[in-house]
Structures are given as C-alpha cells and as structure tokens.
Design a protein around this motif. Structure first.
Motif, PDB file in Angstrom:
ATOM      1  N   GLU A  11     -76.455 -63.129  60.424  1.00  0.00           N
ATOM      2  CA  GLU A  11     -75.213 -63.406  61.135  1.00  0.00           C
ATOM      3  C   GLU A  11     -74.194 -62.350  60.728  1.00  0.00           C
ATOM      4  O   GLU A  11     -73.925 -62.163  59.541  1.00  0.00           O
ATOM      5  N   TYR A  12     -73.644 -61.649  61.707  1.00  0.00           N
ATOM      6  CA  TYR A  12     -72.626 -60.629  61.456  1.00  0.00           C
ATOM      7  C   TYR A  12     -71.243 -61.270  61.550  1.00  0.00           C
ATOM      8  O   TYR A  12     -70.977 -62.064  62.447  1.00  0.00           O
ATOM      9  N   HIS A  13     -70.340 -60.840  60.651  1.00  0.00           N
ATOM     10  CA  HIS A  13     -69.022 -61.458  60.573  1.00  0.00           C
ATOM     11  C   HIS A  13     -67.880 -60.536  60.991  1.00  0.00           C
ATOM     12  O   HIS A  13     -66.713 -60.816  60.687  1.00  0.00           O
ATOM     13  N   GLY A  14     -68.182 -59.447  61.696  1.00  0.00           N
ATOM     14  CA  GLY A  14     -67.144 -58.617  62.280  1.00  0.00           C
ATOM     15  C   GLY A  14     -66.210 -57.997  61.278  1.00  0.00           C
ATOM     16  O   GLY A  14     -64.997 -57.910  61.500  1.00  0.00           O
ATOM     17  N   ILE A  34     -84.221 -67.491  73.274  1.00  0.00           N
ATOM     18  CA  ILE A  34     -83.036 -67.668  72.429  1.00  0.00           C
ATOM     19  C   ILE A  34     -82.185 -68.760  73.063  1.00  0.00           C
ATOM     20  O   ILE A  34     -81.900 -68.712  74.272  1.00  0.00           O
ATOM     21  N   ARG A  35     -81.781 -69.729  72.271  1.00  0.00           N
ATOM     22  CA  ARG A  35     -80.972 -70.825  72.795  1.00  0.00           C
ATOM     23  C   ARG A  35     -79.686 -71.001  71.993  1.00  0.00           C
ATOM     24  O   ARG A  35     -79.676 -70.834  70.769  1.00  0.00           O
ATOM     25  N   VAL A  36     -78.645 -71.370  72.706  1.00  0.00           N
ATOM     26  CA  VAL A  36     -77.440 -71.944  72.098  1.00  0.00           C
ATOM     27  C   VAL A  36     -77.280 -73.298  72.759  1.00  0.00           C
ATOM     28  O   VAL A  36     -77.097 -73.393  73.980  1.00  0.00           O
ATOM     29  N   LYS A  37     -77.407 -74.366  71.957  1.00  0.00           N
ATOM     30  CA  LYS A  37     -77.386 -75.711  72.531  1.00  0.00           C
ATOM     31  C   LYS A  37     -76.905 -76.721  71.489  1.00  0.00           C
ATOM     32  O   LYS A  37     -77.380 -76.715  70.358  1.00  0.00           O
ATOM     33  N   ASN A  38     -75.965 -77.560  71.905  1.00  0.00           N
ATOM     34  CA  ASN A  38     -75.506 -78.682  71.079  1.00  0.00           C
ATOM     35  C   ASN A  38     -75.152 -78.257  69.658  1.00  0.00           C
ATOM     36  O   ASN A  38     -75.558 -78.878  68.674  1.00  0.00           O
ATOM     37  N   GLY A  39     -74.395 -77.157  69.553  1.00  0.00           N
ATOM     38  CA  GLY A  39     -73.934 -76.717  68.243  1.00  0.00           C
ATOM     39  C   GLY A  39     -74.990 -76.078  67.369  1.00  0.00           C
ATOM     40  O   GLY A  39     -74.857 -76.057  66.139  1.00  0.00           O
ATOM     41  N   CYS A  40     -76.044 -75.529  67.974  1.00  0.00           N
ATOM     42  CA  CYS A  40     -77.115 -74.879  67.210  1.00  0.00           C
ATOM     43  C   CYS A  40     -77.646 -73.687  68.009  1.00  0.00           C
ATOM     44  O   CYS A  40     -77.729 -73.745  69.248  1.00  0.00           O
ATOM     45  N   THR A  41     -77.994 -72.615  67.328  1.00  0.00           N
ATOM     46  CA  THR A  41     -78.674 -71.508  67.989  1.00  0.00           C
ATOM     47  C   THR A  41     -80.064 -71.345  67.384  1.00  0.00           C
ATOM     48  O   THR A  41     -80.254 -71.516  66.170  1.00  0.00           O
ATOM     49  N   THR A  42     -81.047 -71.048  68.237  1.00  0.00           N
ATOM     50  CA  THR A  42     -82.435 -70.896  67.801  1.00  0.00           C
ATOM     51  C   THR A  42     -83.046 -69.652  68.406  1.00  0.00           C
ATOM     52  O   THR A  42     -82.650 -69.201  69.490  1.00  0.00           O
ATOM     53  N   TYR A  43     -84.043 -69.122  67.701  1.00  0.00           N
ATOM     54  CA  TYR A  43     -84.816 -67.966  68.170  1.00  0.00           C
ATOM     55  C   TYR A  43     -86.286 -68.342  68.088  1.00  0.00           C
ATOM     56  O   TYR A  43     -86.790 -68.706  67.008  1.00  0.00           O
ATOM     57  N   THR A  44     -86.970 -68.266  69.221  1.00  0.00           N
ATOM     58  CA  THR A  44     -88.378 -68.647  69.312  1.00  0.00           C
ATOM     59  C   THR A  44     -89.200 -67.472  69.811  1.00  0.00           C
ATOM     60  O   THR A  44     -88.823 -66.804  70.779  1.00  0.00           O
ATOM     61  N   MET A  45     -90.320 -67.193  69.151  1.00  0.00           N
ATOM     62  CA  MET A  45     -91.231 -66.103  69.528  1.00  0.00           C
ATOM     63  C   MET A  45     -92.612 -66.688  69.796  1.00  0.00           C
ATOM     64  O   MET A  45     -93.183 -67.378  68.941  1.00  0.00           O
ATOM     65  N   TYR A 102     -78.327 -61.722  64.919  1.00  0.00           N
ATOM     66  CA  TYR A 102     -79.266 -60.599  64.995  1.00  0.00           C
ATOM     67  C   TYR A 102     -80.626 -61.014  64.460  1.00  0.00           C
ATOM     68  O   TYR A 102     -80.717 -61.653  63.407  1.00  0.00           O
ATOM     69  N   VAL A 103     -81.662 -60.676  65.203  1.00  0.00           N
ATOM     70  CA  VAL A 103     -83.022 -60.763  64.688  1.00  0.00           C
ATOM     71  C   VAL A 103     -83.614 -59.363  64.682  1.00  0.00           C
ATOM     72  O   VAL A 103     -83.627 -58.675  65.711  1.00  0.00           O
ATOM     73  N   GLY A 104     -84.076 -58.949  63.519  1.00  0.00           N
ATOM     74  CA  GLY A 104     -84.798 -57.690  63.368  1.00  0.00           C
ATOM     75  C   GLY A 104     -86.274 -58.010  63.199  1.00  0.00           C
ATOM     76  O   GLY A 104     -86.712 -58.308  62.082  1.00  0.00           O
ATOM     77  N   ASP A 115     -93.958 -43.606  70.003  1.00  0.00           N
ATOM     78  CA  ASP A 115     -94.712 -44.859  69.880  1.00  0.00           C
ATOM     79  C   ASP A 115     -94.792 -45.226  68.403  1.00  0.00           C
ATOM     80  O   ASP A 115     -95.544 -44.618  67.639  1.00  0.00           O
ATOM     81  N   ARG A 116     -94.011 -46.207  68.012  1.00  0.00           N
ATOM     82  CA  ARG A 116     -93.838 -46.579  66.602  1.00  0.00           C
ATOM     83  C   ARG A 116     -93.772 -48.090  66.505  1.00  0.00           C
ATOM     84  O   ARG A 116     -92.976 -48.726  67.192  1.00  0.00           O
ATOM     85  N   LEU A 117     -94.577 -48.676  65.660  1.00  0.00           N
ATOM     86  CA  LEU A 117     -94.670 -50.131  65.550  1.00  0.00           C
ATOM     87  C   LEU A 117     -93.604 -50.634  64.579  1.00  0.00           C
ATOM     88  O   LEU A 117     -93.882 -50.907  63.400  1.00  0.00           O
ATOM     89  N   SER A 118     -92.399 -50.769  65.100  1.00  0.00           N
ATOM     90  CA  SER A 118     -91.287 -51.236  64.271  1.00  0.00           C
ATOM     91  C   SER A 118     -90.087 -51.536  65.166  1.00  0.00           C
ATOM     92  O   SER A 118     -89.966 -51.008  66.269  1.00  0.00           O
ATOM     93  N   ASP A 119     -89.222 -52.442  64.714  1.00  0.00           N
ATOM     94  CA  ASP A 119     -87.877 -52.639  65.259  1.00  0.00           C
ATOM     95  C   ASP A 119     -87.819 -53.141  66.693  1.00  0.00           C
ATOM     96  O   ASP A 119     -87.248 -52.510  67.579  1.00  0.00           O
ATOM     97  N   LEU A 120     -88.353 -54.330  66.895  1.00  0.00           N
ATOM     98  CA  LEU A 120     -88.191 -55.045  68.160  1.00  0.00           C
ATOM     99  C   LEU A 120     -87.068 -56.064  67.946  1.00  0.00           C
ATOM    100  O   LEU A 120     -87.307 -57.225  67.630  1.00  0.00           O
ATOM    101  N   ASN A 121     -85.831 -55.629  68.124  1.00  0.00           N
ATOM    102  CA  ASN A 121     -84.672 -56.356  67.645  1.00  0.00           C
ATOM    103  C   ASN A 121     -83.789 -56.836  68.792  1.00  0.00           C
ATOM    104  O   ASN A 121     -83.932 -56.400  69.934  1.00  0.00           O
ATOM    105  N   CYS A 122     -82.835 -57.706  68.460  1.00  0.00           N
ATOM    106  CA  CYS A 122     -81.880 -58.145  69.476  1.00  0.00           C
ATOM    107  C   CYS A 122     -80.602 -58.661  68.825  1.00  0.00           C
ATOM    108  O   CYS A 122     -80.581 -59.068  67.660  1.00  0.00           O
ATOM    109  N   PHE A 123     -79.521 -58.609  69.605  1.00  0.00           N
ATOM    110  CA  PHE A 123     -78.230 -59.217  69.276  1.00  0.00           C
ATOM    111  C   PHE A 123     -77.937 -60.300  70.305  1.00  0.00           C
ATOM    112  O   PHE A 123     -78.321 -60.164  71.474  1.00  0.00           O
ATOM    113  N   TRP A 124     -77.209 -61.343  69.910  1.00  0.00           N
ATOM    114  CA  TRP A 124     -76.650 -62.273  70.896  1.00  0.00           C
ATOM    115  C   TRP A 124     -75.398 -62.936  70.335  1.00  0.00           C
ATOM    116  O   TRP A 124     -75.114 -62.831  69.147  1.00  0.00           O
TER     117      TRP A 124
END
Length: 229
Positions: A139-142, A176-187, A124-126, A83-92
């Motif tokens: 943004e990761y560039h592979g 998380i949205r990808v729409k009309n040429g834009c991506t957004t992250y909402t919390m 990525y959102v960390g 139980d550690r209060l850190s790193d609620l992350n995601c990739f898309w």
C-alpha cells in the motif's frame, strides 16, 4: 511510442483462429513510458506490449465505489530482446495527493519512472518481481523523497514459493475487487491478497505496470459490484 496496426495475414500467422475486427481501444489508456520506446501492437482485442524499461499503462476512467477489474495477461518468452520472466505488476485505487482533481496533471513528470510513483496513494501487486523471486502486495501512502520505503509503501504480504511466481507464456486471469470496505487481488481463482479499506480509499485509477518485459494483455473489464451476481 510506436503503435502498429497489423494486417489480417499477420493476425492469423501470430494468433491462428483469432478474429480481427475488434479493437484494443488504445484511446482508453494513458501511457507513461520511461524508455520512450515502448511498442504496443493491436492484435484483435489484445495488446502486445514490449516495454524496454518502466511502463505504467493507465486506464483513463477513475473507478469509485464497489467495483471489480478483470483481465487476462501473459508474460511472453519467445526469445525476443525484452522477453524476460519478471514484473507482471499493477496499481489500483491510485490518486495523487497534490492533484486530487487531476490525476494526470503530473503524468509527464512521472514518465514511467518507478520511484516517482511513491508520490501517489494506491495499492500495488508486484507479481514475479525481483527477477521472478517475489510476489508482493504493498500500500502506497503518497509520500515523497527522503522517507523510508517501509513507510511510503510497506509490504503487507509476500510469496516466494514457485506456485506464486511467474510461468512463461501462461495466460493468467486476474481479478481485483473493492467491495464492502475490503480490497482483494485474485490470480487464477486463488485470492492472494486482502486488505480492509476505509470508505472511499479504493477510489482511483488502475494501471498495468511493467518493467523490461514483453506481455500480452486482453479482456480488460470493469463492472460495478452491484451488477454482479
């Protein structure tokens, strides 16, 4: 990995009032776990996840076009070992430039090791990273080893104020949205990050990304934007 299916008595003890009988559908996910000891417990439609080290929990379906991902997630602080209060992350929007037609070809090699994800293209959102000191959008560039992180995965925006860091046992609502040429992250109803994306750049895979913590994850949904009002 140990998958524990709990009896009704334990369901009611841990989550009073929760109805059993719905599935968290583990078959829909691919686990990349560097510890080899992740514990994912199905509690009704909720995954209780204890991750001793790095974990990427990938949704198996590749998402394309305009889409919206929503889910609810909580960082558990109940005196458990991890139980550690850190790193609620995601990739898309994740893709593997070496294997454009088979994203999971190198799943075993990635194995939850954070540095190996530098080889992917993704967003990525960390949230509450660095011991709950930062919330970052990258943004990761592979690209591969030997390149500067600032080139592989530049930080596009960062928060360090308490209002944008993790709270223990709070149920977060993520969109998380990808729409009309834009991506957004909402919390929790607040749009934190937004970025223009080239046509097709948002296509790819989603993962919940954790490190040395304990979370509960539920109500995961993906819808085509055209189906939204």
């Amino acid at each position: 990995m140990r998958l524990q299916l709990l009896l009704m008595q334990l369901l009611l003890l841990v989550f009073p009032g929760m109805e059993a009988g719905t599935s968290c559908r583990l078959a829909d996910w691919v686990v990349e776990d560097s510890s080899g000891k992740v514990e994912i417990t199905c509690i009704g439609d909720t995954m209780d996840i204890v991750s001793p080290d790095g974990l990427s929990l990938w949704y198996k379906e590749r998402l394309t076009g305009d889409y919206e991902i929503t889910y609810r997630v909580q960082v558990v602080i109940e005196n458990g070992r991890y139980d550690r209060l850190s790193d609620l992350n995601c990739f898309w929007g994740a893709g593997d430039p070496r294997h454009p037609d088979d994203f999971f070809a190198r799943s075993t090699w990635r194995n939850g090791e954070f540095k190996n994800y530098n080889t992917l293209s993704l967003y990525y959102v960390g949230y509450g990273g660095n011991e709950n000191g930062t919330t970052r959008f990258r943004e990761y560039h592979g690209e591969y080893y030997g390149a500067d992180d600032a080139k592989i995965k530049p930080i596009l925006k960062e928060y360090t104020d308490a209002a944008h860091l993790l709270k223990a046992n709070h149920w977060y609502e993520v969109k998380i949205r990808v729409k009309n040429g834009c991506t957004t992250y909402t919390m929790d109803g607040e749009e934190l990050f937004s970025l223009p994306v080239a046509d097709g750049r948002g296509n790819g895979y989603f993962a919940l990304r954790l490190w040395q913590n304990h979370v509960r994850f539920t109500d995961f949904k993906v819808v085509n934007i055209d189906n939204l009002k």
